[in-house]
Design an enzyme around this catalytic site. Structure first.
Site, PDB file in Angstrom:
ATOM      1  N   GLN A 281      34.261  69.365  41.335  1.00 13.71           N
ATOM      2  CA  GLN A 281      33.659  70.270  40.354  1.00 13.71           C
ATOM      3  C   GLN A 281      32.767  69.485  39.415  1.00 13.71           C
ATOM      4  O   GLN A 281      33.142  68.410  38.939  1.00 13.71           O
ATOM      5  CB  GLN A 281      34.734  70.992  39.536  1.00 13.71           C
TER       6      GLN A 281
ATOM      7  N   SER B 125      32.358  75.044  33.381  1.00 13.19           N
ATOM      8  CA  SER B 125      32.248  74.720  34.805  1.00 13.19           C
ATOM      9  C   SER B 125      30.896  75.193  35.326  1.00 13.19           C
ATOM     10  O   SER B 125      30.440  76.298  35.007  1.00 13.19           O
ATOM     11  CB  SER B 125      33.366  75.405  35.600  1.00 13.19           C
TER      12      SER B 125
ATOM     13  N   ASP C  49      41.147  74.911  38.844  1.00 12.00           N
ATOM     14  CA  ASP C  49      40.102  74.930  37.812  1.00 12.00           C
ATOM     15  C   ASP C  49      40.608  74.534  36.432  1.00 12.00           C
ATOM     16  O   ASP C  49      39.815  74.341  35.516  1.00 12.00           O
ATOM     17  CB  ASP C  49      39.487  76.341  37.755  1.00 12.00           C
TER      18      ASP C  49
END
Length: 317
Positions: free
Chosen positions: A308, A258, A234
């Site tokens: 993502q 995100s 991430d």
């Protein structure tokens, strides 16, 4: 989880964050549907509940990778109870970030055991804080099996020994964000094309490569290594979007968050060793940008693929 957090080094702190405590079982009830077993009509009658603490962040919000990793751990702990022909490592996850988390509070994880088949186990996890979900994830686990085997080749890029780490770049800078990057992160990162914290470079390309590894040895537990890999995934996956448009993380106009995260685990990984994270962005539109990543062990094995989408907005002054 430990109560004495004053002197834990970064990797020990992460391991402590991922050491969840099981609280018990929550029973799901359904109203408005006829029948005594109404809860079964929605696929779940109970959830096992775990709790984990949060890492302190300079901005006061929980790091998304932390919640990803804790969801992996919570789901994986319930799969360890499944009787089969062998362990069932995680092979995929799909999660949505719903609300920012408060890094001063613990998080509870409600795991619904959706199905345990002959070789696959499916789980649904809700990460809850202040009585509301901050993340919802579905994930699947599979017993190891034989079958067709192929992979993309590893990109040819300079090795980690030829590059500076972020701790080297930001060490000595008297700023809370710089100190956190240099001293508090449990994952070492080395950008092949240079980081986009202060300088996006001269090439407007939507791709980059980052070497990363845990800053110490982890226990020999593949669930833990997979969780730490999810944690590390991430950090930088939205950066190819910024690089393509010449935007740096410190741009005062930037508003980024995100939105969702998917990950497929292909082969076992030792995140204590170097992993190359090859990233690119195929699209950015409507204040959202998509990042796609491939993770390669240093020996060339493709260990994971990620995707993502994030909110990427530039606020007009």
């Amino acid at each position: 989880m430990t109560d004495d957090l004053t002197a834990l080094p970064p990797l020990a702190d992460l391991i402590d964050v991922l050491t969840l405590r099981e609280l018990g079982t929550a029973h799901i009830s359904v109203t408005g549907i006829e029948g005594q077993d109404a809860a079964s009509s929605i696929g779940a009658t109970s959830a096992r509940v775990f709790e984990g603490r949060s890492q302190k962040m300079p901005h006061g919000r929980v790091f998304g990778g932390q919640v990803l990793a804790q969801c992996v751990m919570a789901a994986g702990l319930t799969v360890r109870d499944v009787v089969g022909d062998g362990p069932r490592p995680i092979h995929s996850l799909h999660g949505y970030f719903m609300r920012p988390g408060d890094d001063t509070l613990p998080i509870r994880f409600a795991v619904e055991e959706m199905r345990d088949g002959a070789s696959f186990s499916t789980r649904r996890v809700h990460a809850i804080q202040k009585g509301a979900p901050i993340m919802s994830m579905t994930c699947s686990f599979q017993e190891r099996a034989g079958g067709l085997d192929h992979q993309d080749p590893m990109p040819e890029v300079p090795g980690p020994d030829e590059l500076r780490s972020l701790s080297d770049v930001f060490g000595g800078i008297d700023h809370p964000g710089a100190k956190h990057i240099a001293e508090s992160r449990p994952i070492e990162q080395r950008h092949v094309e240079g980081s986009v914290f202060l300088d996006a470079g001269t090439e407007r390309v939507a791709e980059q490569h980052v070497w990363m590894r845990a800053i110490g040895e982890l226990p020999d537990d593949q669930l833990l290594h997979s969780a730490v890999l999810a944690y590390a995934s991430d950090y930088t996956l939205l950066e190819p979007i910024l690089r393509r448009h010449g935007v740096v993380w410190t741009d005062p106009r930037l508003r980024a968050a995100s939105l969702d995260h998917s990950m497929w685990f292909h082969r076992d990984v030792d995140i204590s060793d170097w992993v190359l994270y090859a990233q690119q962005s195929p699209s950015a539109i409507s204040g959202r940008g998509l990042g796609i990543g491939q993770m390669f062990a240093q020996d060339g094995r493709l260990v994971a693929t990620t995707a993502q989408e994030g909110m990427i907005r530039l606020k007009e002054s």
